[in-house]
Design a protein around this motif. Structure first.
Motif, PDB file in Angstrom:
ATOM      1  N   SER A 100      51.796  32.048  23.086  1.00 19.87           N
ATOM      2  CA  SER A 100      51.859  33.084  24.116  1.00 19.87           C
ATOM      3  C   SER A 100      50.581  33.918  24.100  1.00 19.87           C
ATOM      4  CB  SER A 100      53.101  33.969  23.925  1.00 19.87           C
ATOM      5  OG  SER A 100      53.041  34.663  22.701  1.00 19.87           O
ATOM      6  N   THR A 101      50.268  34.478  25.254  1.00 17.21           N
ATOM      7  CA  THR A 101      49.027  35.226  25.427  1.00 17.21           C
ATOM      8  C   THR A 101      49.192  36.679  25.018  1.00 17.21           C
ATOM      9  OG1 THR A 101      48.340  33.769  27.229  1.00 17.21           O
ATOM     10  CG2 THR A 101      47.308  35.943  27.143  1.00 17.21           C
ATOM     11  N   ILE A 102      48.256  37.146  24.200  1.00 22.50           N
ATOM     12  CA  ILE A 102      48.181  38.565  23.844  1.00 22.50           C
ATOM     13  C   ILE A 102      47.448  39.305  24.949  1.00 22.50           C
ATOM     14  CG2 ILE A 102      47.229  40.252  22.220  1.00 22.50           C
ATOM     15  CD1 ILE A 102      47.392  37.931  20.104  1.00 22.50           C
ATOM     16  N   ALA A 103      46.279  38.779  25.325  1.00 19.81           N
ATOM     17  CA  ALA A 103      45.457  39.392  26.366  1.00 19.81           C
ATOM     18  C   ALA A 103      44.428  38.380  26.841  1.00 19.81           C
ATOM     19  CB  ALA A 103      44.758  40.640  25.827  1.00 19.81           C
ATOM     20  N   THR A 104      43.944  38.593  28.058  1.00 15.99           N
ATOM     21  CA  THR A 104      42.889  37.770  28.634  1.00 15.99           C
ATOM     22  C   THR A 104      41.755  38.700  29.038  1.00 15.99           C
ATOM     23  OG1 THR A 104      44.485  36.130  29.394  1.00 15.99           O
ATOM     24  CG2 THR A 104      42.340  36.136  30.488  1.00 15.99           C
ATOM     25  N   TYR A 105      40.513  38.269  28.750  1.00 18.82           N
ATOM     26  CA  TYR A 105      39.340  39.116  28.976  1.00 18.82           C
ATOM     27  C   TYR A 105      38.235  38.365  29.715  1.00 18.82           C
ATOM     28  CZ  TYR A 105      41.503  41.958  25.327  1.00 18.82           C
ATOM     29  OH  TYR A 105      42.375  42.711  24.585  1.00 18.82           O
ATOM     30  N   ARG A 106      37.523  39.088  30.570  1.00 21.42           N
ATOM     31  CA  ARG A 106      36.318  38.587  31.226  1.00 21.42           C
ATOM     32  C   ARG A 106      35.131  38.950  30.348  1.00 21.42           C
ATOM     33  NH1 ARG A 106      37.351  35.275  35.225  1.00 21.42           N
ATOM     34  NH2 ARG A 106      35.111  35.155  35.194  1.00 21.42           N
ATOM     35  N   SER A 107      34.114  38.122  30.359  1.00 20.18           N
ATOM     36  CA  SER A 107      32.899  38.432  29.611  1.00 20.18           C
ATOM     37  C   SER A 107      31.723  37.632  30.157  1.00 20.18           C
ATOM     38  CB  SER A 107      33.085  38.166  28.114  1.00 20.18           C
ATOM     39  OG  SER A 107      33.458  36.829  27.891  1.00 20.18           O
ATOM     40  N   ILE A 108      30.545  38.116  29.831  1.00 20.81           N
ATOM     41  CA  ILE A 108      29.296  37.442  30.176  1.00 20.81           C
ATOM     42  C   ILE A 108      28.638  37.020  28.871  1.00 20.81           C
ATOM     43  CG2 ILE A 108      27.007  37.700  31.218  1.00 20.81           C
ATOM     44  CD1 ILE A 108      29.213  37.920  33.309  1.00 20.81           C
ATOM     45  N   TYR A 109      28.220  35.783  28.793  1.00 19.98           N
ATOM     46  CA  TYR A 109      27.504  35.275  27.620  1.00 19.98           C
ATOM     47  C   TYR A 109      26.094  34.883  28.042  1.00 19.98           C
ATOM     48  CZ  TYR A 109      31.513  35.037  24.491  1.00 19.98           C
ATOM     49  OH  TYR A 109      32.573  35.360  23.667  1.00 19.98           O
ATOM     50  N   ILE A 110      25.135  35.185  27.185  1.00 18.11           N
ATOM     51  CA  ILE A 110      23.748  34.771  27.385  1.00 18.11           C
ATOM     52  C   ILE A 110      23.398  33.847  26.226  1.00 18.11           C
ATOM     53  CG2 ILE A 110      21.340  35.500  27.577  1.00 18.11           C
ATOM     54  CD1 ILE A 110      22.478  38.243  28.558  1.00 18.11           C
ATOM     55  N   VAL A 111      23.110  32.602  26.568  1.00 16.04           N
ATOM     56  CA  VAL A 111      22.781  31.590  25.568  1.00 16.04           C
ATOM     57  C   VAL A 111      21.302  31.250  25.729  1.00 16.04           C
ATOM     58  CG1 VAL A 111      23.339  29.287  24.690  1.00 16.04           C
ATOM     59  CG2 VAL A 111      25.143  30.698  25.714  1.00 16.04           C
ATOM     60  N   THR A 112      20.567  31.312  24.612  1.00  9.70           N
ATOM     61  CA  THR A 112      19.119  31.087  24.659  1.00  9.70           C
ATOM     62  C   THR A 112      18.706  29.945  23.737  1.00  9.70           C
ATOM     63  OG1 THR A 112      18.764  32.722  22.898  1.00  9.70           O
ATOM     64  CG2 THR A 112      18.615  33.513  25.185  1.00  9.70           C
ATOM     65  N   ARG A 113      17.545  29.381  24.063  1.00  6.22           N
ATOM     66  CA  ARG A 113      16.930  28.380  23.179  1.00  6.22           C
ATOM     67  C   ARG A 113      15.692  29.027  22.571  1.00  6.22           C
ATOM     68  NH1 ARG A 113      15.027  22.538  25.198  1.00  6.22           N
ATOM     69  NH2 ARG A 113      13.930  23.866  26.681  1.00  6.22           N
ATOM     70  N   ILE A 114      15.726  29.180  21.251  1.00  9.62           N
ATOM     71  CA  ILE A 114      14.604  29.757  20.515  1.00  9.62           C
ATOM     72  C   ILE A 114      14.162  28.735  19.475  1.00  9.62           C
ATOM     73  CG2 ILE A 114      13.865  31.599  18.959  1.00  9.62           C
ATOM     74  CD1 ILE A 114      15.923  33.412  20.331  1.00  9.62           C
ATOM     75  N   ASP A 115      12.879  28.379  19.519  1.00 11.40           N
ATOM     76  CA  ASP A 115      12.337  27.377  18.596  1.00 11.40           C
ATOM     77  C   ASP A 115      13.165  26.098  18.617  1.00 11.40           C
ATOM     78  OD1 ASP A 115      10.293  29.139  17.834  1.00 11.40           O
ATOM     79  OD2 ASP A 115      11.529  30.002  16.226  1.00 11.40           O
ATOM     80  N   GLY A 116      13.608  25.705  19.821  1.00  5.43           N
ATOM     81  CA  GLY A 116      14.349  24.463  19.997  1.00  5.43           C
ATOM     82  C   GLY A 116      15.830  24.535  19.660  1.00  5.43           C
ATOM     83  N   ARG A 117      16.313  25.707  19.239  1.00  3.26           N
ATOM     84  CA  ARG A 117      17.711  25.859  18.823  1.00  3.26           C
ATOM     85  C   ARG A 117      18.466  26.719  19.819  1.00  3.26           C
ATOM     86  NH1 ARG A 117      20.785  29.510  16.639  1.00  3.26           N
ATOM     87  NH2 ARG A 117      22.418  28.970  15.198  1.00  3.26           N
ATOM     88  N   TRP A 118      19.592  26.208  20.329  1.00  2.00           N
ATOM     89  CA  TRP A 118      20.435  26.951  21.260  1.00  2.00           C
ATOM     90  C   TRP A 118      21.420  27.825  20.499  1.00  2.00           C
ATOM     91  CZ3 TRP A 118      19.772  27.399  26.361  1.00  2.00           C
ATOM     92  CH2 TRP A 118      18.926  26.481  26.985  1.00  2.00           C
ATOM     93  N   GLY A 119      21.575  29.088  20.957  1.00  2.00           N
ATOM     94  CA  GLY A 119      22.520  30.001  20.338  1.00  2.00           C
ATOM     95  C   GLY A 119      22.885  31.122  21.295  1.00  2.00           C
ATOM     96  N   ILE A 120      24.006  31.750  21.054  1.00  2.00           N
ATOM     97  CA  ILE A 120      24.450  32.886  21.868  1.00  2.00           C
ATOM     98  C   ILE A 120      23.638  34.100  21.427  1.00  2.00           C
ATOM     99  CG2 ILE A 120      26.396  34.374  22.473  1.00  2.00           C
ATOM    100  CD1 ILE A 120      28.201  31.922  21.572  1.00  2.00           C
TER     101      ILE A 120
END
Length: 128
Positions: A100-120
Motif C-alpha cells: 500500500s502507498t504511504i505517499a506519492t511525490y513529484r520531483s525533478i532529477y538532474i543527471v550529469t556525466r562527469i569524467d565519463g561517469r553518469w550520476g544524479i
C-alpha cells in the motif's frame, strides 16, 4: 532533439539509485550521485560536497520512514537531454510492506556525466 544515449544512461542511474535507496545503504546511494550533490526539499537546500558527506538520516527521521518498506518509480519523463546532462520530471511512491502507498511525490532529477561517469547531481522534491 533528445540525446537517446544520454537518456538511457540517466534512466539506468535512476534505476540503480532506487535499488540502492531501497537497500537503506547510504554508501550504495552515494555511488549513484555526482558531487557536489544538491537536494531541494522541505523548504531548504542541502548540499553534499562529497560522498563522505551524504547519509540517509534525513529520510530515516521522516514521518514516512516509520511505515516505509520500499519506494517505486511511478513516472519518469525527460524534460531536456544533451550529451552530458539530462533533466527528468519524476513521480515516485513510498510503500509499506503490504504494497500500500504511504505517499506519492513529484520531483525533478538532474543527471550529469562527469569524467565519463553518469550520476544524479541534483534533486528537487516535494518529499520530506
Amino acid at each position: 532533439m533528445h540525446d537517446l544515449t544520454s537518456i538511457d544512461a540517466a534512466m539506468a542511474v535512476l534505476d540503480r539509485f532506487m535499488t540502492a535507496f531501497n537497500s537503506g545503504n547510504s554508501s550504495r546511494v552515494a555511488e549513484t550521485f555526482n558531487f557536489p550533490h544538491v537536494r531541494f526539499h522541505s523548504g531548504k537546500v542541502t548540499i553534499y560536497p562529497t560522498a563522505a558527506d551524504f547519509g540517509l538520516q534525513s529520510f530515516q527521521a521522516s514521518a514516512d520512514a516509520k511505515e516505509w518498506s520500499r519506494s517505486v518509480w511511478i513516472d519518469r519523463h525527460v524534460i531536456h537531454a544533451g550529451a552530458d546532462k539530462v533533466h527528468l520530471d519524476t513521480q515516485f511512491s513510498r510503500r509499506r510492506a503490504d504494497g500500500s502507498t504511504i505517499a506519492t511525490y513529484r520531483s525533478i532529477y538532474i543527471v550529469t556525466r562527469i569524467d565519463g561517469r553518469w550520476g544524479i547531481q541534483g534533486r528537487s522534491s516535494f518529499a520530506p
